[in-house]
Design a protein around this motif. Structure first.
Motif, PDB file in Angstrom:
ATOM      1  N   GLY A  10      33.449 -69.445 -50.962  1.00 46.56           N
ATOM      2  CA  GLY A  10      34.722 -69.501 -50.243  1.00 46.56           C
ATOM      3  C   GLY A  10      35.061 -68.177 -49.591  1.00 46.56           C
ATOM      4  O   GLY A  10      35.616 -68.140 -48.483  1.00 46.56           O
ATOM      5  N   PHE A  11      34.714 -67.100 -50.241  1.00 46.87           N
ATOM      6  CA  PHE A  11      34.967 -65.784 -49.672  1.00 46.87           C
ATOM      7  C   PHE A  11      34.160 -65.612 -48.385  1.00 46.87           C
ATOM      8  O   PHE A  11      34.637 -65.050 -47.407  1.00 46.87           O
ATOM      9  CB  PHE A  11      34.591 -64.664 -50.629  1.00 46.87           C
ATOM     10  N   GLY A  12      32.915 -66.104 -48.425  1.00 46.47           N
ATOM     11  CA  GLY A  12      32.045 -65.951 -47.266  1.00 46.47           C
ATOM     12  C   GLY A  12      32.573 -66.670 -46.037  1.00 46.47           C
ATOM     13  O   GLY A  12      32.475 -66.167 -44.925  1.00 46.47           O
ATOM     14  N   CYS A  13      33.144 -67.841 -46.235  1.00 46.74           N
ATOM     15  CA  CYS A  13      33.614 -68.609 -45.079  1.00 46.74           C
ATOM     16  C   CYS A  13      35.095 -68.429 -44.799  1.00 46.74           C
ATOM     17  O   CYS A  13      35.536 -68.637 -43.671  1.00 46.74           O
ATOM     18  CB  CYS A  13      33.311 -70.097 -45.272  1.00 46.74           C
ATOM     19  N   CYS A  14      35.869 -68.069 -45.809  1.00 48.98           N
ATOM     20  CA  CYS A  14      37.322 -68.174 -45.657  1.00 48.98           C
ATOM     21  C   CYS A  14      38.100 -66.937 -46.108  1.00 48.98           C
ATOM     22  O   CYS A  14      39.281 -67.043 -46.445  1.00 48.98           O
ATOM     23  CB  CYS A  14      37.825 -69.382 -46.446  1.00 48.98           C
ATOM     24  N   GLY A  17      38.700 -69.919 -68.664  1.00 48.98           N
ATOM     25  CA  GLY A  17      40.120 -69.585 -68.646  1.00 48.98           C
ATOM     26  C   GLY A  17      40.419 -68.232 -68.040  1.00 48.98           C
ATOM     27  O   GLY A  17      41.398 -68.069 -67.296  1.00 48.98           O
ATOM     28  N   TYR A  18      39.580 -67.241 -68.339  1.00 42.84           N
ATOM     29  CA  TYR A  18      39.862 -65.904 -67.836  1.00 42.84           C
ATOM     30  C   TYR A  18      39.691 -65.826 -66.326  1.00 42.84           C
ATOM     31  O   TYR A  18      40.462 -65.162 -65.638  1.00 42.84           O
ATOM     32  CB  TYR A  18      38.982 -64.875 -68.548  1.00 42.84           C
ATOM     33  N   GLY A  19      38.714 -66.526 -65.787  1.00 41.66           N
ATOM     34  CA  GLY A  19      38.564 -66.583 -64.335  1.00 41.66           C
ATOM     35  C   GLY A  19      39.754 -67.258 -63.679  1.00 41.66           C
ATOM     36  O   GLY A  19      40.265 -66.800 -62.652  1.00 41.66           O
ATOM     37  N   PHE A  20      40.205 -68.368 -64.285  1.00 40.09           N
ATOM     38  CA  PHE A  20      41.380 -69.062 -63.752  1.00 40.09           C
ATOM     39  C   PHE A  20      42.625 -68.177 -63.816  1.00 40.09           C
ATOM     40  O   PHE A  20      43.477 -68.233 -62.931  1.00 40.09           O
ATOM     41  CB  PHE A  20      41.634 -70.380 -64.481  1.00 40.09           C
ATOM     42  N   PHE A  21      42.730 -67.376 -64.864  1.00 37.90           N
ATOM     43  CA  PHE A  21      43.869 -66.455 -64.967  1.00 37.90           C
ATOM     44  C   PHE A  21      43.943 -65.561 -63.732  1.00 37.90           C
ATOM     45  O   PHE A  21      45.004 -65.426 -63.107  1.00 37.90           O
ATOM     46  CB  PHE A  21      43.773 -65.604 -66.238  1.00 37.90           C
ATOM     47  N   TRP A  22      42.827 -64.933 -63.367  1.00 36.48           N
ATOM     48  CA  TRP A  22      42.840 -64.019 -62.222  1.00 36.48           C
ATOM     49  C   TRP A  22      43.090 -64.763 -60.919  1.00 36.48           C
ATOM     50  O   TRP A  22      43.796 -64.262 -60.030  1.00 36.48           O
ATOM     51  CB  TRP A  22      41.536 -63.213 -62.152  1.00 36.48           C
ATOM     52  N   LEU A  23      42.547 -65.967 -60.793  1.00 34.13           N
ATOM     53  CA  LEU A  23      42.787 -66.768 -59.596  1.00 34.13           C
ATOM     54  C   LEU A  23      44.276 -67.084 -59.437  1.00 34.13           C
ATOM     55  O   LEU A  23      44.866 -66.858 -58.370  1.00 34.13           O
ATOM     56  CB  LEU A  23      41.985 -68.074 -59.658  1.00 34.13           C
ATOM     57  N   ILE A  24      44.870 -67.589 -60.486  1.00 37.32           N
ATOM     58  CA  ILE A  24      46.285 -67.979 -60.427  1.00 37.32           C
ATOM     59  C   ILE A  24      47.172 -66.748 -60.202  1.00 37.32           C
ATOM     60  O   ILE A  24      48.102 -66.783 -59.390  1.00 37.32           O
ATOM     61  CB  ILE A  24      46.696 -68.740 -61.703  1.00 37.32           C
ATOM     62  N   ALA A  25      46.877 -65.661 -60.903  1.00 37.32           N
ATOM     63  CA  ALA A  25      47.659 -64.425 -60.722  1.00 37.32           C
ATOM     64  C   ALA A  25      47.580 -63.947 -59.279  1.00 37.32           C
ATOM     65  O   ALA A  25      48.582 -63.501 -58.703  1.00 37.32           O
ATOM     66  CB  ALA A  25      47.181 -63.343 -61.683  1.00 37.32           C
ATOM     67  N   GLY A  26      46.401 -64.046 -58.680  1.00 37.50           N
ATOM     68  CA  GLY A  26      46.241 -63.633 -57.291  1.00 37.50           C
ATOM     69  C   GLY A  26      47.073 -64.468 -56.333  1.00 37.50           C
ATOM     70  O   GLY A  26      47.685 -63.938 -55.403  1.00 37.50           O
ATOM     71  N   PHE A  27      47.115 -65.763 -56.566  1.00 44.16           N
ATOM     72  CA  PHE A  27      47.912 -66.617 -55.676  1.00 44.16           C
ATOM     73  C   PHE A  27      49.409 -66.472 -55.919  1.00 44.16           C
ATOM     74  O   PHE A  27      50.206 -66.619 -54.995  1.00 44.16           O
ATOM     75  CB  PHE A  27      47.488 -68.080 -55.804  1.00 44.16           C
ATOM     76  N   VAL A  75      42.063 -58.493 -54.493  1.00 43.99           N
ATOM     77  CA  VAL A  75      41.270 -57.906 -55.590  1.00 43.99           C
ATOM     78  C   VAL A  75      41.228 -58.869 -56.775  1.00 43.99           C
ATOM     79  O   VAL A  75      40.188 -59.035 -57.419  1.00 43.99           O
ATOM     80  CB  VAL A  75      41.854 -56.533 -56.010  1.00 43.99           C
ATOM     81  N   TYR A  76      42.326 -59.539 -57.039  1.00 37.73           N
ATOM     82  CA  TYR A  76      42.371 -60.506 -58.145  1.00 37.73           C
ATOM     83  C   TYR A  76      41.437 -61.689 -57.893  1.00 37.73           C
ATOM     84  O   TYR A  76      40.842 -62.228 -58.822  1.00 37.73           O
ATOM     85  CB  TYR A  76      43.796 -60.994 -58.378  1.00 37.73           C
ATOM     86  N   MET A  77      41.306 -62.089 -56.641  1.00 40.73           N
ATOM     87  CA  MET A  77      40.363 -63.166 -56.313  1.00 40.73           C
ATOM     88  C   MET A  77      38.938 -62.731 -56.660  1.00 40.73           C
ATOM     89  O   MET A  77      38.165 -63.507 -57.230  1.00 40.73           O
ATOM     90  CB  MET A  77      40.420 -63.520 -54.824  1.00 40.73           C
ATOM     91  N   LYS A  78      38.607 -61.509 -56.313  1.00 38.16           N
ATOM     92  CA  LYS A  78      37.264 -60.999 -56.618  1.00 38.16           C
ATOM     93  C   LYS A  78      37.063 -60.893 -58.124  1.00 38.16           C
ATOM     94  O   LYS A  78      35.970 -61.170 -58.637  1.00 38.16           O
ATOM     95  CB  LYS A  78      37.023 -59.659 -55.917  1.00 38.16           C
ATOM     96  N   ARG A  79      38.103 -60.524 -58.852  1.00 39.67           N
ATOM     97  CA  ARG A  79      38.001 -60.479 -60.315  1.00 39.67           C
ATOM     98  C   ARG A  79      37.765 -61.870 -60.884  1.00 39.67           C
ATOM     99  O   ARG A  79      36.986 -62.038 -61.826  1.00 39.67           O
ATOM    100  CB  ARG A  79      39.264 -59.882 -60.929  1.00 39.67           C
TER     101      ARG A  79
END
Length: 179
Positions: free
Chosen positions: A26-30, A112-122, A66-70
């Protein structure tokens, strides 16, 4: 190797790896879409949350990226480590409940930890700060991190016991043969 007791944990870990990989794709295209979304969310609350300070809104939006990358990196890395935990527990024939516990806790932690960073980023740009976003979903991070850590501790304690304390049946038989 018997996968019976580790299959659910392996599935969670593989989902975490696929989630992280999908984020990378997703990062590559969007990438620009992600960043635009963060800026739009921050702009919508610029007066209320940022007191009109555009530089502060930009700073939070950049940190959200940065949170998305985390999220991407943690999901993939912890997913792979969780698979290793599961395979070691099964390969060394740990007790079935211990195999299952290590595997499931590792899988939950990695996903769960990956989802944490995703949600925090959004959440961060719309909440006005990364701290507020992390605080809002802090329980997810805590449960995930503790789950992963407990899996690691259980694995290392059991592995250490097997390697350094438990007597090998071969050694015990050799001592009996010598008498």
């Amino acid at each position: 190797m018997n996968f019976t007791h580790i299959k659910f944990g392996l599935a969670l870990a593989m989902i975490a790896i696929l989630f992280g990989g999908a984020m990378g794709l997703g990062f590559g295209c969007c990438e620009d879409s992600f960043k635009s979304t963060f800026k739009e969310n921050a702009s919508a609350v610029l007066a209320d949350k940022y007191k009109g300070d555009q530089s502060l809104a930009d700073k939070v939006s950049k940190k959200a990226w940065v949170y998305m990358k985390r999220a991407h990196l943690h999901s993939q890395t912890m997913g792979v480590i969780s698979i290793v935990f599961s395979l070691v527990a099964a390969g060394l024939a740990f007790p079935p409940k211990l195999q299952m516990g290590i595997s499931i806790l590792g899988g939950i932690g990695s996903l769960g930890y990956g989802f944490f960073w995703l949600i925090a980023g959004f959440l961060a740009p719309g909440m006005g700060s990364t701290g507020a976003a992390k605080e809002a979903i802090g329980l997810l991070a805590q449960v995930s991190a503790v789950s992963f850590y407990v899996a690691a501790i259980a694995l290392f304690i059991t592995l250490g016991y097997r390697v350094f304390i438990q007597k090998s049946p071969v050694i015990q038989n050799q001592k009996t043969d010598q008498i």
